[in-house]
Design a protein around this motif. Structure first.
Motif, PDB file in Angstrom:
ATOM      1  N   SER A 254       0.936  -1.304   0.126  1.00  0.00           N
ATOM      2  CA  SER A 254       0.348  -0.293   0.107  1.00  0.00           C
ATOM      3  C   SER A 254       1.129   1.332   0.117  1.00  0.00           C
ATOM      4  CB  SER A 254      -0.537   0.615   0.993  1.00  0.00           C
ATOM      5  OG  SER A 254       0.097   0.400   2.677  1.00  0.00           O
ATOM      6  N   PRO A 255       0.101   2.487   0.002  1.00  0.00           N
ATOM      7  CA  PRO A 255       1.096   3.476  -0.206  1.00  0.00           C
ATOM      8  C   PRO A 255       1.625   4.077   1.070  1.00  0.00           C
ATOM      9  CG  PRO A 255      -1.305   3.995  -1.470  1.00  0.00           C
ATOM     10  CD  PRO A 255      -0.960   2.972  -0.596  1.00  0.00           C
ATOM     11  N   ALA A 256       2.802   4.138   0.993  1.00  0.00           N
ATOM     12  CA  ALA A 256       3.877   4.093   2.239  1.00  0.00           C
ATOM     13  C   ALA A 256       3.167   5.492   3.775  1.00  0.00           C
ATOM     14  CB  ALA A 256       5.013   5.130   2.050  1.00  0.00           C
ATOM     15  N   SER A 257       2.916   5.134   4.540  1.00  0.00           N
ATOM     16  CA  SER A 257       2.561   6.183   5.246  1.00  0.00           C
ATOM     17  C   SER A 257       3.400   5.516   7.217  1.00  0.00           C
ATOM     18  CB  SER A 257       1.391   5.560   5.463  1.00  0.00           C
ATOM     19  OG  SER A 257       0.155   6.558   6.410  1.00  0.00           O
ATOM     20  N   PRO A 258       4.046   6.490   7.414  1.00  0.00           N
ATOM     21  CA  PRO A 258       4.122   6.863   8.807  1.00  0.00           C
ATOM     22  C   PRO A 258       2.790   6.080   9.507  1.00  0.00           C
ATOM     23  CG  PRO A 258       4.779   8.177   7.956  1.00  0.00           C
ATOM     24  CD  PRO A 258       3.407   8.508   7.129  1.00  0.00           C
ATOM     25  N   ALA A 259       1.789   6.005   9.044  1.00  0.00           N
ATOM     26  CA  ALA A 259       0.760   6.202  10.641  1.00  0.00           C
ATOM     27  C   ALA A 259       0.765   4.420  10.393  1.00  0.00           C
ATOM     28  CB  ALA A 259      -1.090   6.249   9.726  1.00  0.00           C
ATOM     29  N   LEU A 260       0.720   4.094   9.548  1.00  0.00           N
ATOM     30  CA  LEU A 260       0.492   1.992   9.121  1.00  0.00           C
ATOM     31  C   LEU A 260       1.622   1.420  10.132  1.00  0.00           C
ATOM     32  CD1 LEU A 260       0.058   1.706   5.403  1.00  0.00           C
ATOM     33  CD2 LEU A 260      -1.398   1.412   7.505  1.00  0.00           C
ATOM     34  N   GLN A 261       2.811   1.999  10.636  1.00  0.00           N
ATOM     35  CA  GLN A 261       3.922   1.800  11.156  1.00  0.00           C
ATOM     36  C   GLN A 261       3.691   2.612  12.888  1.00  0.00           C
ATOM     37  OE1 GLN A 261       7.853   3.734  10.432  1.00  0.00           O
ATOM     38  NE2 GLN A 261       7.606   3.048   8.374  1.00  0.00           N
ATOM     39  N   GLU A 262       2.296   3.048  13.156  1.00  0.00           N
ATOM     40  CA  GLU A 262       2.753   4.019  14.110  1.00  0.00           C
ATOM     41  C   GLU A 262       1.199   2.635  15.010  1.00  0.00           C
ATOM     42  OE1 GLU A 262       0.950   7.686  13.909  1.00  0.00           O
ATOM     43  OE2 GLU A 262       3.179   8.029  13.826  1.00  0.00           O
ATOM     44  N   ILE A 263       0.323   2.430  13.725  1.00  0.00           N
ATOM     45  CA  ILE A 263      -0.797   1.352  14.098  1.00  0.00           C
ATOM     46  C   ILE A 263      -0.616  -0.012  14.607  1.00  0.00           C
ATOM     47  CG2 ILE A 263      -2.658   0.491  12.747  1.00  0.00           C
ATOM     48  CD1 ILE A 263      -3.328   2.466  11.764  1.00  0.00           C
ATOM     49  N   GLN A 264       0.310  -0.284  13.924  1.00  0.00           N
ATOM     50  CA  GLN A 264       1.277  -1.894  14.143  1.00  0.00           C
ATOM     51  C   GLN A 264       1.966  -1.635  15.223  1.00  0.00           C
ATOM     52  OE1 GLN A 264       0.551  -4.858  11.531  1.00  0.00           O
ATOM     53  NE2 GLN A 264       0.919  -5.111  13.748  1.00  0.00           N
ATOM     54  N   ARG A 265       2.785  -0.836  15.843  1.00  0.00           N
ATOM     55  CA  ARG A 265       3.600  -1.025  17.030  1.00  0.00           C
ATOM     56  C   ARG A 265       2.135  -0.858  18.024  1.00  0.00           C
ATOM     57  NH1 ARG A 265       6.878   2.928  14.857  1.00  0.00           N
ATOM     58  NH2 ARG A 265       6.092   4.554  15.315  1.00  0.00           N
ATOM     59  N   LEU A 266       1.248   0.085  17.895  1.00  0.00           N
ATOM     60  CA  LEU A 266      -0.174  -0.076  18.945  1.00  0.00           C
ATOM     61  C   LEU A 266      -0.303  -1.971  19.023  1.00  0.00           C
ATOM     62  CD1 LEU A 266      -1.058   1.100  21.158  1.00  0.00           C
ATOM     63  CD2 LEU A 266      -2.724   2.652  19.593  1.00  0.00           C
ATOM     64  N   LEU A 267      -0.811  -2.330  17.775  1.00  0.00           N
ATOM     65  CA  LEU A 267      -1.005  -3.488  17.498  1.00  0.00           C
ATOM     66  C   LEU A 267      -0.669  -4.990  18.703  1.00  0.00           C
ATOM     67  CD1 LEU A 267      -2.862  -3.827  13.914  1.00  0.00           C
ATOM     68  CD2 LEU A 267      -4.250  -3.483  16.656  1.00  0.00           C
ATOM     69  N   ASP A 268       1.125  -4.142  17.943  1.00  0.00           N
ATOM     70  CA  ASP A 268       1.964  -5.591  19.012  1.00  0.00           C
ATOM     71  C   ASP A 268       1.942  -5.372  19.842  1.00  0.00           C
ATOM     72  OD1 ASP A 268       2.649  -6.088  16.554  1.00  0.00           O
ATOM     73  OD2 ASP A 268       3.768  -4.707  16.144  1.00  0.00           O
ATOM     74  N   ALA A 269       1.588  -4.466  20.748  1.00  0.00           N
ATOM     75  CA  ALA A 269       1.594  -3.807  22.084  1.00  0.00           C
ATOM     76  C   ALA A 269       0.211  -4.685  22.992  1.00  0.00           C
ATOM     77  CB  ALA A 269       1.489  -2.181  22.767  1.00  0.00           C
ATOM     78  N   HIS A 270      -1.205  -4.026  21.907  1.00  0.00           N
ATOM     79  CA  HIS A 270      -2.479  -4.749  22.672  1.00  0.00           C
ATOM     80  C   HIS A 270      -2.406  -5.695  22.331  1.00  0.00           C
ATOM     81  CE1 HIS A 270      -2.931  -0.565  25.006  1.00  0.00           C
ATOM     82  NE2 HIS A 270      -2.030  -0.311  24.007  1.00  0.00           N
ATOM     83  N   ALA A 271      -2.675  -6.266  21.113  1.00  0.00           N
ATOM     84  CA  ALA A 271      -2.755  -7.582  20.268  1.00  0.00           C
ATOM     85  C   ALA A 271      -2.071  -7.982  19.587  1.00  0.00           C
ATOM     86  CB  ALA A 271      -4.024  -7.330  19.762  1.00  0.00           C
ATOM     87  N   PRO A 272      -1.150  -8.643  20.597  1.00  0.00           N
ATOM     88  CA  PRO A 272       0.046  -9.790  19.747  1.00  0.00           C
ATOM     89  C   PRO A 272      -0.388 -10.255  18.534  1.00  0.00           C
ATOM     90  CG  PRO A 272       0.300  -9.312  22.015  1.00  0.00           C
ATOM     91  CD  PRO A 272      -1.039  -9.357  22.013  1.00  0.00           C
ATOM     92  N   GLY A 273       0.368 -10.439  17.096  1.00  0.00           N
ATOM     93  CA  GLY A 273       0.037 -11.161  16.416  1.00  0.00           C
ATOM     94  C   GLY A 273      -0.694 -10.974  15.218  1.00  0.00           C
ATOM     95  N   THR A 274      -1.703  -9.994  15.667  1.00  0.00           N
ATOM     96  CA  THR A 274      -2.769  -9.223  15.276  1.00  0.00           C
ATOM     97  C   THR A 274      -1.341  -8.810  13.474  1.00  0.00           C
ATOM     98  OG1 THR A 274      -4.587  -8.296  17.077  1.00  0.00           O
ATOM     99  CG2 THR A 274      -4.556  -7.709  14.402  1.00  0.00           C
ATOM    100  N   VAL A 275      -2.284  -8.943  12.096  1.00  0.00           N
ATOM    101  CA  VAL A 275      -1.848  -8.859  10.824  1.00  0.00           C
ATOM    102  C   VAL A 275      -2.736  -7.674  10.703  1.00  0.00           C
ATOM    103  CG1 VAL A 275      -1.681  -9.069   9.007  1.00  0.00           C
ATOM    104  CG2 VAL A 275      -0.957 -11.205  10.622  1.00  0.00           C
ATOM    105  N   LEU A 276      -1.671  -6.671  10.535  1.00  0.00           N
ATOM    106  CA  LEU A 276      -2.838  -5.018   9.938  1.00  0.00           C
ATOM    107  C   LEU A 276      -2.218  -5.841   7.611  1.00  0.00           C
ATOM    108  CD1 LEU A 276      -3.767  -2.250  10.450  1.00  0.00           C
ATOM    109  CD2 LEU A 276      -0.783  -1.775   9.599  1.00  0.00           C
ATOM    110  N   THR A 277      -4.047  -4.948   7.279  1.00  0.00           N
ATOM    111  CA  THR A 277      -4.553  -5.083   6.033  1.00  0.00           C
ATOM    112  C   THR A 277      -4.857  -4.106   5.923  1.00  0.00           C
ATOM    113  OG1 THR A 277      -6.236  -6.368   6.298  1.00  0.00           O
ATOM    114  CG2 THR A 277      -4.359  -7.636   5.538  1.00  0.00           C
ATOM    115  N   VAL A 278      -5.082  -3.377   4.097  1.00  0.00           N
ATOM    116  CA  VAL A 278      -4.916  -2.292   4.167  1.00  0.00           C
ATOM    117  C   VAL A 278      -6.174  -2.041   3.235  1.00  0.00           C
ATOM    118  CG1 VAL A 278      -4.582   0.904   3.025  1.00  0.00           C
ATOM    119  CG2 VAL A 278      -3.054  -0.784   5.201  1.00  0.00           C
TER     120      VAL A 278
END
Length: 461
Positions: A110-134
């Motif tokens: 998907s188009p590069a976005s700093p928000a995607l990295q921030e969302i993934q970090r938050l998922l890793d902290a609160h829901a480990p193992g969750t895969v992010l898709t766009v």
């Protein structure tokens, strides 16, 4: 926490105990009642399609044709079982279909976005193992959870959500934590993006309009209801009974949404959550059908504003018993006029309806199970959360927001239910259980039309 929404490493807010899994229990109830539903369907098909129970002049009438059409809409319990089973047992097919329909791709594609990295970090902290898709489609989901396997948790976001993250990161983070709460309770297997269960609930108003309301309007225009009759009462009872079948699953779905809102409030505060809800208002047909599997906005606002008060956990604990009781009341209320149309005296119709409800709806094993769930849930909540991968950290608070429900957390970071709310919640199913154990009044047993042995004898003749 910085304004960009990154998960902080400290200052976590204790996580409130989620409500019992009423959604899972509602689905289990439908599965438990499936044999009775099959028996009912066999009897309905025999009565309406084999011409065994009705004379020829009734079968050839317009009202009987309407009854046959309405039989389609009465398939709701059976369809709920099928849709729920498909959602739980076929997550692989559902996941692939969902990703194809909404063109969901990994962040790398998907188009590069700093928000995607921030969302993934938050998922890793609160829901480990969750895969992010766009979603690369314009009408893709704002943010929804779905599954690709029994243990494969996924979160889908749209380009519009990424834009919201850039403009209002606190609101976007509140929406993300709302979805994390669904993952923590295993609700993504039943609901979420591409779920046939929620899809059926959302489509049911259209089915009800086509298969129930339209035949009724047609009969009224033909003046078929000019004189009350047994068939008239049966048609009206079918139309009135159809919305009753939605009571239990809809309340269970609403409970799941309100509990997820409460999880988000613990981190972002009620004001931010309310602003996030306003930012994701539905439009068009989804605004109407979405209310079936999402609580009305007024109810959500009322609940969010009181999420840190004892009334919130009390209502969530009582959601299951309330749903069952509302269903009993609705069925009984419709049965009374149906009996009156069949020449029962008003007092006899009331007594018969209450006795039927006591025999068929107020079953002691079911209410004993509900009471056990309410009483034992504070002990069962931790294993339930662990089953679905309890977040490694509680929601992290935004500076200046409330810090949870106001009770001290246990060593595991979970805030227990207020004792008073827990005891009050147990009183309702306990009282109903006492009623179920009382002997029947015998009104149904003395009724020659409703008595089982009489019905059997008439069938054999």
């Amino acid at each position: 926490m910085s304004r960009n929404g990154n998960a902080a490493s400290g200052g976590g807010v204790p996580q409130a105990v989620p409500p019992p899994p009423w959604l899972w229990l509602a689905l289990a109830t439908y599965v438990y009642d499936a044999p009775a539903a099959v028996t009912w369907w066999r009897e309905q098909i025999q009565n309406l399609w084999t011409d065994r129970e009705y004379p020829a002049f009734v079968v050839s009438g317009d009202a009987f044709a309407a009854l046959r059409v309405m039989l389609i809409s009465q398939a709701l319990p059976t369809l709920f079982v099928a849709a729920g089973a498909a959602a739980v047992l076929l997550p692989h097919i559902r996941g692939r279909y969902t990703e194809w329909r909404y063109h969901l791709v990994p962040p790398a594609n998907s188009p590069a976005s700093p928000a995607l990295q921030e969302i993934q970090r938050l998922l890793d902290a609160h829901a480990p193992g969750t895969v992010l898709t766009v979603s690369m489609r314009v009408r893709g989901p704002s943010i929804r959870v779905y599954t690709r396997s029994w243990r494969g948790r996924r979160v889908a976001v749209s380009l519009g959500f990424l834009s919201l993250w850039e403009r209002h990161p606190d609101r976007a983070r509140a929406l993300l934590l709302h979805e994390v709460a669904h993952l923590a309770n295993g609700e993504h297997l039943i609901t979420g993006l591409g779920s046939p269960f929620t899809g059926l609930v959302g489509a049911w108003p259209v089915v009800f309009l086509v298969c129930a309301v339209t035949p009724l309007v047609w009969l009224i225009q033909l003046q078929t209801f000019a004189e009350p009759s047994l068939l008239t009462a049966e048609v009206l009872a079918v139309v009135a009974r159809l919305p009753q079948l939605l009571i239990v699953p809809v309340i269970a779905l609403w409970c799941a949404e309100l509990a997820a809102d409460r999880y988000a409030v613990a981190a972002a505060g009620p004001r931010t959550v309310l602003e996030a809800l306003d930012a994701t208002k539905a439009s068009g047909l989804r605004r109407v059908t979405g209310k079936l599997y999402h609580p009305p906005r007024a109810l959500r606002r009322w609940f969010v504003e009181r999420a840190d008060r004892p009334v919130a956990p009390l209502l969530l604990l009582l959601a299951g018993p309330i749903a069952l009781l509302v269903h009993v009341v609705a069925v009984t209320a419709i049965a009374i006029p149906s009996f009156i149309l069949n020449d029962y005296a008003p007092l006899t119709a009331v007594a018969t309806s209450f006795d039927l409800a006591h025999i068929n709806l107020l079953r002691w094993p079911r209410w004993a199970g509900v009471l056990a769930v309410v009483l034992l849930w504070p002990l069962l909540a931790k294993p339930w959360l662990r089953l679905w991968g309890k977040p490694t950290s509680a929601p992290t608070a935004v500076p200046g927001t409330p810090t949870g429900p106001g009770r001290p957390a246990r060593a595991d970071g979970i805030v227990p239910y207020p004792r008073r709310a827990h005891l009050l919640a147990a009183l309702l199913p306990a009282a109903v259980l006492v009623v179920t154990l009382l002997p029947s009044t015998g009104v149904v047993a003395r009724d020659p039309l409703l008595r089982p042995d009489t019905a059997t004898a008439q069938t054999e003749d």
